[in-house]
Design a protein around this motif. Structure first.
Motif, PDB file in Angstrom:
ATOM      1  N   PRO A  94       0.811  -1.228   0.000  1.00  0.00           N
ATOM      2  CA  PRO A  94       0.000   0.000   0.000  1.00  0.00           C
ATOM      3  C   PRO A  94       0.838   1.268   0.000  1.00  0.00           C
ATOM      4  O   PRO A  94       0.517   2.236  -0.694  1.00  0.00           O
ATOM      5  N   VAL A  95       1.934   1.260   0.777  1.00  0.00           N
ATOM      6  CA  VAL A  95       2.812   2.442   0.812  1.00  0.00           C
ATOM      7  C   VAL A  95       3.469   2.652  -0.547  1.00  0.00           C
ATOM      8  O   VAL A  95       3.567   3.781  -1.037  1.00  0.00           O
ATOM      9  N   THR A  96       3.904   1.556  -1.169  1.00  0.00           N
ATOM     10  CA  THR A  96       4.533   1.663  -2.491  1.00  0.00           C
ATOM     11  C   THR A  96       3.563   2.232  -3.515  1.00  0.00           C
ATOM     12  O   THR A  96       3.921   3.111  -4.317  1.00  0.00           O
ATOM     13  N   VAL A  97       2.325   1.740  -3.507  1.00  0.00           N
ATOM     14  CA  VAL A  97       1.308   2.237  -4.445  1.00  0.00           C
ATOM     15  C   VAL A  97       1.063   3.728  -4.221  1.00  0.00           C
ATOM     16  O   VAL A  97       0.980   4.510  -5.177  1.00  0.00           O
ATOM     17  N   ALA A  98       0.959   4.119  -2.944  1.00  0.00           N
ATOM     18  CA  ALA A  98       0.719   5.536  -2.646  1.00  0.00           C
ATOM     19  C   ALA A  98       1.868   6.406  -3.150  1.00  0.00           C
ATOM     20  O   ALA A  98       1.640   7.473  -3.737  1.00  0.00           O
ATOM     21  N   ASP A 178      -1.315   3.527  15.733  1.00  0.00           N
ATOM     22  CA  ASP A 178      -0.314   4.597  15.821  1.00  0.00           C
ATOM     23  C   ASP A 178       0.625   4.570  14.620  1.00  0.00           C
ATOM     24  O   ASP A 178       0.942   5.610  14.025  1.00  0.00           O
ATOM     25  N   ALA A 179       1.094   3.358  14.271  1.00  0.00           N
ATOM     26  CA  ALA A 179       2.012   3.246  13.133  1.00  0.00           C
ATOM     27  C   ALA A 179       1.327   3.663  11.831  1.00  0.00           C
ATOM     28  O   ALA A 179       1.942   4.308  10.980  1.00  0.00           O
ATOM     29  N   ALA A 180       0.046   3.296  11.686  1.00  0.00           N
ATOM     30  CA  ALA A 180      -0.679   3.645  10.461  1.00  0.00           C
ATOM     31  C   ALA A 180      -0.836   5.159  10.333  1.00  0.00           C
ATOM     32  O   ALA A 180      -0.657   5.724   9.247  1.00  0.00           O
ATOM     33  N   TRP A 181      -1.167   5.822  11.460  1.00  0.00           N
ATOM     34  CA  TRP A 181      -1.316   7.270  11.404  1.00  0.00           C
ATOM     35  C   TRP A 181       0.006   7.963  11.098  1.00  0.00           C
ATOM     36  O   TRP A 181       0.068   8.926  10.331  1.00  0.00           O
ATOM     37  N   MET A 182       1.096   7.470  11.692  1.00  0.00           N
ATOM     38  CA  MET A 182       2.414   8.040  11.392  1.00  0.00           C
ATOM     39  C   MET A 182       2.740   7.864   9.911  1.00  0.00           C
ATOM     40  O   MET A 182       3.315   8.755   9.279  1.00  0.00           O
ATOM     41  N   MET A 183       2.361   6.701   9.378  1.00  0.00           N
ATOM     42  CA  MET A 183       2.605   6.444   7.959  1.00  0.00           C
ATOM     43  C   MET A 183       1.806   7.410   7.089  1.00  0.00           C
ATOM     44  O   MET A 183       2.330   7.974   6.111  1.00  0.00           O
ATOM     45  N   VAL A 184       0.542   7.630   7.451  1.00  0.00           N
ATOM     46  CA  VAL A 184      -0.311   8.536   6.668  1.00  0.00           C
ATOM     47  C   VAL A 184       0.252   9.960   6.686  1.00  0.00           C
ATOM     48  O   VAL A 184       0.363  10.614   5.644  1.00  0.00           O
ATOM     49  N   PHE A 185       0.626  10.448   7.877  1.00  0.00           N
ATOM     50  CA  PHE A 185       1.174  11.804   7.974  1.00  0.00           C
ATOM     51  C   PHE A 185       2.469  11.941   7.179  1.00  0.00           C
ATOM     52  O   PHE A 185       2.727  12.975   6.555  1.00  0.00           O
ATOM     53  N   THR A 186       3.291  10.893   7.196  1.00  0.00           N
ATOM     54  CA  THR A 186       4.546  10.941   6.452  1.00  0.00           C
ATOM     55  C   THR A 186       4.290  11.004   4.954  1.00  0.00           C
ATOM     56  O   THR A 186       4.928  11.780   4.232  1.00  0.00           O
ATOM     57  N   VAL A 187       3.358  10.177   4.476  1.00  0.00           N
ATOM     58  CA  VAL A 187       3.034  10.174   3.048  1.00  0.00           C
ATOM     59  C   VAL A 187       2.435  11.516   2.629  1.00  0.00           C
ATOM     60  O   VAL A 187       2.755  12.058   1.557  1.00  0.00           O
ATOM     61  N   VAL A 188       1.577  12.076   3.489  1.00  0.00           N
ATOM     62  CA  VAL A 188       1.012  13.397   3.190  1.00  0.00           C
ATOM     63  C   VAL A 188       2.130  14.447   3.132  1.00  0.00           C
ATOM     64  O   VAL A 188       2.127  15.327   2.258  1.00  0.00           O
ATOM     65  N   GLY A 228      11.937   7.402   6.380  1.00  0.00           N
ATOM     66  CA  GLY A 228      11.051   7.202   7.525  1.00  0.00           C
ATOM     67  C   GLY A 228       9.920   6.240   7.228  1.00  0.00           C
ATOM     68  O   GLY A 228       9.522   5.450   8.093  1.00  0.00           O
ATOM     69  N   VAL A 229       9.375   6.295   6.011  1.00  0.00           N
ATOM     70  CA  VAL A 229       8.308   5.364   5.620  1.00  0.00           C
ATOM     71  C   VAL A 229       8.815   3.929   5.658  1.00  0.00           C
ATOM     72  O   VAL A 229       8.129   3.018   6.138  1.00  0.00           O
ATOM     73  N   VAL A 230      10.026   3.708   5.156  1.00  0.00           N
ATOM     74  CA  VAL A 230      10.603   2.359   5.166  1.00  0.00           C
ATOM     75  C   VAL A 230      10.761   1.860   6.602  1.00  0.00           C
ATOM     76  O   VAL A 230      10.405   0.714   6.931  1.00  0.00           O
ATOM     77  N   ALA A 231      11.293   2.713   7.477  1.00  0.00           N
ATOM     78  CA  ALA A 231      11.461   2.317   8.880  1.00  0.00           C
ATOM     79  C   ALA A 231      10.120   2.009   9.527  1.00  0.00           C
ATOM     80  O   ALA A 231       9.971   1.012  10.253  1.00  0.00           O
ATOM     81  N   LEU A 232       9.112   2.834   9.259  1.00  0.00           N
ATOM     82  CA  LEU A 232       7.787   2.610   9.832  1.00  0.00           C
ATOM     83  C   LEU A 232       7.169   1.318   9.329  1.00  0.00           C
ATOM     84  O   LEU A 232       6.460   0.626  10.070  1.00  0.00           O
ATOM     85  N   ASN A 249      15.272   5.952  11.636  1.00  0.00           N
ATOM     86  CA  ASN A 249      14.390   7.036  12.064  1.00  0.00           C
ATOM     87  C   ASN A 249      15.200   8.285  12.418  1.00  0.00           C
ATOM     88  O   ASN A 249      14.808   9.412  12.102  1.00  0.00           O
ATOM     89  N   MET A 250      16.362   8.094  13.064  1.00  0.00           N
ATOM     90  CA  MET A 250      17.221   9.230  13.387  1.00  0.00           C
ATOM     91  C   MET A 250      17.715   9.918  12.111  1.00  0.00           C
ATOM     92  O   MET A 250      17.666  11.155  12.001  1.00  0.00           O
ATOM     93  N   ALA A 251      18.174   9.114  11.146  1.00  0.00           N
ATOM     94  CA  ALA A 251      18.648   9.689   9.884  1.00  0.00           C
ATOM     95  C   ALA A 251      17.516  10.420   9.170  1.00  0.00           C
ATOM     96  O   ALA A 251      17.717  11.493   8.580  1.00  0.00           O
ATOM     97  N   SER A 252      16.311   9.854   9.229  1.00  0.00           N
ATOM     98  CA  SER A 252      15.150  10.492   8.604  1.00  0.00           C
ATOM     99  C   SER A 252      14.891  11.866   9.206  1.00  0.00           C
ATOM    100  O   SER A 252      14.674  12.850   8.487  1.00  0.00           O
ATOM    101  N   ASN A 253      14.926  11.950  10.538  1.00  0.00           N
ATOM    102  CA  ASN A 253      14.674  13.236  11.205  1.00  0.00           C
ATOM    103  C   ASN A 253      15.762  14.255  10.906  1.00  0.00           C
ATOM    104  O   ASN A 253      15.480  15.448  10.778  1.00  0.00           O
ATOM    105  N   ILE A 254      17.009  13.793  10.790  1.00  0.00           N
ATOM    106  CA  ILE A 254      18.103  14.717  10.448  1.00  0.00           C
ATOM    107  C   ILE A 254      17.911  15.270   9.041  1.00  0.00           C
ATOM    108  O   ILE A 254      18.052  16.485   8.803  1.00  0.00           O
TER     109      ILE A 254
END
Length: 328
Positions: A94-98, A178-188, A228-232, A249-254
């Motif tokens: 689903p993440v890949t399709v999005a 929680d993980a799904a919502w984090m994924m949605v916000f990241t994709v947005v 970050g999406v991959v880590a999630l 996740n640390m590298a993503s935030n940096i």
């Protein structure tokens, strides 16, 4: 009875319906205790306990037998393999399709709202397709007499020993919601940054939001969000953080935070025209001179997001150490 028996019973119970757990736990504890008490003279109690557990077999296999021969769509012989495949594919496809839909939207020059909507619906559709086709495939395989050993590698039950048991019930550190919502916000976030070069139109005027410098650096932030999406996705499947996913996740935030903070500090993130959208004028002036407050808040949020996975891992380790100490 030692912690080895407790760990084994916890592992079996994790594969059982809630209503069956208490009765089966008592039955297993009684079986193991009888085996230890009836051991041959000179046999160490811990060795007898381990032998009794080995005789019962892998927790997942034993639990499949206890689940019985009820009416089911996916039978006990295939259930764990079906669930393993489903979790992996639902975390990835689903993440890949999005992401593909978002990239195509950027290339075609579509508006951000339309891209995000299509990406979310595409992800939902992909999830439904994955669940449907994977389930159908396993149903057909089971009904046509397929050998469960063909998918046994997906569930590690062979060459099993009691030493592989988890230290206790493995509660998820990160819930599916929680993980799904984090994924949605990241994709947005990826979608919005990808379309950030499109100016806003308001009252007949065009307002570019980001400066040319910010538009160049946004792809660094997009790369961080993709990481970050991959880590999630991995965390969604495992239900917990590992050192690898925490470092990702640390590298993503940096990658996300550093360009934005530098641009905020140098005043090159937003265009002067963007501030004209802020009404009334007093609020615009306050934002112009006090934008550093938002930078500090943003930095604190990023810092917490970096620390939290390590905090959860440390908490899990402490729980395991305390369990081992109390058992000793």
């Amino acid at each position: 009875m030692s912690t080895l028996t407790d760990r084994y019973i916890d592992a079996v119970a994790a594969h059982l319906p809630e209503g069956q757990r208490a009765d089966i736990a008592r039955e297993l504890r009684s079986q193991i205790l009888e085996a230890v008490e009836g051991r041959a003279p000179g046999v160490d109690p811990e060795a007898a306990e381990r032998e009794a557990i080995m005789g019962l077999g892998h927790p997942a296999t034993l639990a499949a037998g206890y689940r019985g021969t009820q009416r089911y769509l996916i039978g006990p012989a295939f259930y764990d393999a079906w669930l393993a495949v489903l979790k992996i594919l639902l975390a990835i496809l689903p993440v890949t399709v999005a992401l593909v839909i978002l990239v195509l939207g950027v290339v075609e020059g579509r508006n951000a709202a339309g891209m995000v909507s299509d990406a979310l619906w595409g992800a939902v559709g992909a999830a439904l397709q994955v669940a449907g086709w994977v389930t159908l495939g396993f149903v057909i395989a089971e009904r046509t007499g397929a050998d469960p050993d063909q998918v046994s590698h997906l569930v590690p039950t062979r060459d099993w020993t009691p030493e592989q048991l988890p230290d206790g019930p493995q509660a998820r550190q990160v819930g599916w919601g929680d993980a799904a919502w984090m994924m949605v916000f990241t994709v947005v976030g990826i979608a919005l940054l990808s379309a950030a070069d499109r100016p806003l139109r308001f009252e007949g005027r065009t307002y570019p939001l980001l400066t040319d410098t910010a538009l160049q650096w946004r792809w660094v932030a997009v790369a961080g969000l993709v990481l970050g999406v991959v880590a999630l996705a991995v965390v969604m499947v495992r239900g917990r953080w590992s050192m690898t996913t925490a470092l990702m996740n640390m590298a993503s935030n940096i990658l996300v935070g550093l360009p934005i903070l530098v641009l905020l500090a140098t005043g090159t993130l937003f265009t002067p025209e963007a501030f004209e959208l802020v009404r009334p004028e007093q609020a615009r002036d306050w934002l112009t001179f006090n934008g550093w407050i938002f930078g500090v808040i943003f930095a604190l949020v990023l810092l917490w997001d970096v620390i939290d996975p390590f905090r959860l891992m440390r908490k899990a380790r402490r729980s395991g150490d305390q369990g081992a100490a109390s058992a000793g």
